[in-house]
Design a protein around this motif. Structure first.
Motif, PDB file in Angstrom:
ATOM      1  N   LYS A 169       1.694   4.917  -1.838  1.00 10.18           N
ATOM      2  CA  LYS A 169       1.244   5.659  -2.938  1.00 10.18           C
ATOM      3  C   LYS A 169       1.914   6.056  -3.999  1.00 10.18           C
ATOM      4  O   LYS A 169       3.449   6.385  -4.084  1.00 10.18           O
ATOM      5  CB  LYS A 169       1.091   7.096  -2.070  1.00 10.18           C
ATOM      6  N   LYS A 170       1.495   5.989  -5.203  1.00  9.89           N
ATOM      7  CA  LYS A 170       1.945   6.354  -6.513  1.00  9.89           C
ATOM      8  C   LYS A 170       2.245   7.820  -6.730  1.00  9.89           C
ATOM      9  O   LYS A 170       1.826   8.660  -6.251  1.00  9.89           O
ATOM     10  CB  LYS A 170       1.234   6.150  -7.689  1.00  9.89           C
ATOM     11  N   GLU A 171       3.633   8.077  -7.287  1.00  8.16           N
ATOM     12  CA  GLU A 171       3.970   9.474  -7.403  1.00  8.16           C
ATOM     13  C   GLU A 171       4.361   9.665  -8.890  1.00  8.16           C
ATOM     14  O   GLU A 171       5.064   8.786  -9.552  1.00  8.16           O
ATOM     15  CB  GLU A 171       5.352   9.853  -6.727  1.00  8.16           C
ATOM     16  N   THR A 194       5.151   3.686  -8.255  1.00  7.06           N
ATOM     17  CA  THR A 194       5.726   3.654  -6.703  1.00  7.06           C
ATOM     18  C   THR A 194       7.240   3.707  -6.962  1.00  7.06           C
ATOM     19  O   THR A 194       7.622   3.622  -5.652  1.00  7.06           O
ATOM     20  CB  THR A 194       5.253   2.700  -6.034  1.00  7.06           C
ATOM     21  N   ASP A 253       0.808  -1.447  -0.001  1.00  6.94           N
ATOM     22  CA  ASP A 253      -0.091   0.090   0.153  1.00  6.94           C
ATOM     23  C   ASP A 253       1.153   1.252  -0.102  1.00  6.94           C
ATOM     24  O   ASP A 253       1.056   1.738   1.209  1.00  6.94           O
ATOM     25  CB  ASP A 253      -0.893   0.040   1.177  1.00  6.94           C
TER      26      ASP A 253
END
Lengths: 236, 328
Positions: B123-125, B129, B121
């Protein structure tokens, strides 16, 4: 101009090479093609990455090299770049490329412009003359590269052409404004580098929380504005 | 649901299959160095191939599972212990809460991949990821994993039910009897064969240097990391020194530096470069390179563009067939 050279850069990337020089006309053509692919992306298109005189097109795994190559060639043929490119470029880019310059404040104090004194001797110009030459010109962002947010800008007035450092500096402070040959640029992060440092901007050239993360992109027009040390410090 | 990094080891980071679509701003693709191993790790534990994994370079890493989990490990470069018992790569493993995974030194290989069923889990940036530490993008706070990092786990549904077939024993874990294929190619007398296609500046090298490049043994220098692998071996020279403007580069491109030595660009490569691009590594073989460590020896084999594409296609077909085999 010869017909463009087209080659695979990666299994999922094809480069269209229009030349091998820093030349505004060629770069405009690169950006023109970029816009064309972005406006009408083919299936599986990821992005176009412009360089000085080439455009690299990335595509996803759903498409093969062969298919994309055909797609690119047929599109280039339709554009027939070599015959009427100048009209095409003028009509398309004139209206779409942002020609209003982005103003970038720079403090040219010798504390930040650590190579100003060396440059002044080398170029036979006073520091004020260097600053004037750098702030009076309009620059184009030819391409992004090196590290995230680094813009390769040109073309520098001939009087400012200076070589890169013999040995790159270990760590150039973030925001440092530098020159090398025909080019000028701003270091978006503290990294080693070989360009001659003439000042520093309080602007963040790269911020991952911003969208787009980079302050500049290829095709932008840029003008530098001299600010005092005090202004720099209050803006940082 | 989480895991805790007890020790990050030499270097470990969160990666997926890369940050595509941002190279126009100078942002590298990043992603797992051994892409095939990362895909395989996800497939074995029932994840989508694009799920985030942990890339462990060499050894020293220790990870604690705060909850029961199903995992898989692929790649090479460590002798892996789970609750102090040695386990093998390329299996599905079911484990109890408080289990500890330790990566200890192995004689060869370089990168292991840990996939956890349900996914990480994170967060994508910018659509990924993948950690690109030099610019602080992706992963946890843009950094490689540190001691004490806690990574939350997702509960995405597993694509297969193979975990139901194994039962945890008194060791606190269970290992599948089946084995996912080992994607590593056989080495020949300890020399790794790397398939390449000629690069855009191939013609700027004369016959003597081209054949030197193709017929010599090169070794991996100490300057080998996620950005690139500097090689040691015979020096190459351009027929005539030519000032090059910056040109596009990406992972797989082999540049020849001013010292005449080849450098192979890897996952975190810059998006542009100023050295002649003598060749590019066939995408499927980037996985072999990701598993090389300093002093490993390699030779280059020149193959056609088409053969290069076929090779990657074949690897993906193998992965697909494993996935289908597990789901059905």
């Amino acid at each position: 101009m010869n017909s463009p050279r087209i080659y695979a850069l990666h299994d999922q990337a094809i480069t269209i090479e229009l030349g091998n020089e820093i030349n505004e006309a060629i770069n405009l053509e690169v950006l023109y093609l970029k816009q064309d692919f972005e406006a009408m992306p083919f299936e599986g298109f990821i992005e176009c990455v412009p360089a000085y005189s080439s455009l690299t097109i990335y595509f996803n795994e759903s498409r093969t090299q062969e298919e994309v190559r055909k797609e690119i060639i047929s599109r280039l043929e339709k554009k027939n770049l070599s015959t009427n490119k100048s009209t095409l470029i003028e009509t398309t880019l004139g209206s779409t490329i942002n020609i209003k310059p982005i103003i970038i404040p720079v403090c040219y104090d010798v504390e930040y412009g650590t190579d100003l004194i060396w440059l002044s001797n080398h170029l036979g110009l006073s520091i004020d003359e260097i600053i004037s030459l750098h702030t009076e010109s309009f620059f184009r962002v030819y391409m992004m590269g090196f590290i995230p947010g680094f813009a390769y800008m040109g073309t520098l007035p001939e009087k400012l052409h200076a070589p890169r450092k013999q040995t790159p500096a270990q760590q150039i402070p973030i925001g440092s404004v530098a020159i090398a040959g025909k080019q000028t640029g701003i270091y978006p992060a503290a990294v080693p580098g070989g360009w001659q440092i003439i000042g520093r901007t309080p602007h963040l050239m790269f911020d991952k929380k911003r969208n787009p993360c980079s302050l500049l992109k290829a095709g932008d027009a840029v003008q530098f504005k001299s600010i005092s040390k005090k202004e720099f410090e209050s803006a940082s | 649901m989480s895991i805790t990094i007890l020790k990050p080891g030499i270097s470990s980071s969160i990666q997926d299959l890369g940050r595509w679509g941002h190279q126009q701003f100078g942002i590298p693709i990043s992603g797992a160095m051994d892409e095939l191993a990362a895909r395989l790790a996800n497939i074995l534990c029932g994840n989508d191939e694009h799920e985030s994994v942990i890339e462990i370079t060499l050894h020293g890493t220790e990870i604690m599972f705060n909850e029961a989990a199903c995992i898989s490990l692929t790649g090479s470069g460590s002798i892996i212990y789970l609750n102090d018992i040695e386990i093998q790569y390329n299996r599905l493993i079911k484990l109890d809460a408080s289990s500890i995974l330790k990566f200890k030194p192995a004689p060869s290989g370089c990168r292991s991949y840990l996939a956890i069923q349900g996914g990480l889990d994170v967060k994508k940036e910018m659509d990924s990821t993948s950690t690109f530490a030099p610019s602080g993008i992706g992963g946890i706070n843009g950094q490689n994993l540190k001691m004490g990092d806690i990574i939350s786990l997702s509960r995405k549904k597993s694509l297969h039910k193979k975990a139901d077939e194994i039962n945890i024993t008194k060791n606190g874990f269970a290992v599948s009897t089946w084995i996912g294929v080992d994607l590593k190619e056989q080495q020949h007398n300890g020399i790794i064969r790397i398939n390449i296609c000629t690069g855009p500046e191939w013609d700027l090298f004369n016959e003597q240097f081209r054949s030197k490049f193709l017929n010599s043994e090169y070794s991996i220098s100490l300057m080998a990391n996620r950005m690139g692998i500097q090689l040691e071996g015979p020096r190459l020279e351009l027929t005539e020194k030519k000032e090059m403007v910056s040109t596009p580069v990406t992972k797989g491109i082999i540049q020849v530096t001013n010292e005449g030595l080849p450098i192979i660009l890897m996952a975190d490569a810059q998006t542009t470069g100023g050295y002649p691009r003598i060749a590019r590594v066939c995408s499927a073989d980037l996985s072999q390179l990701a598993q090389c460590r300093p002093s490993d020896r390699l030779i280059f084999l020149n193959i056609s563009e088409n053969e290069s594409l076929q090779k990657m296609r074949k690897m993906k077909e193998i992965l697909k067939s494993i996935e289908i085999g597990l789901v059905n």
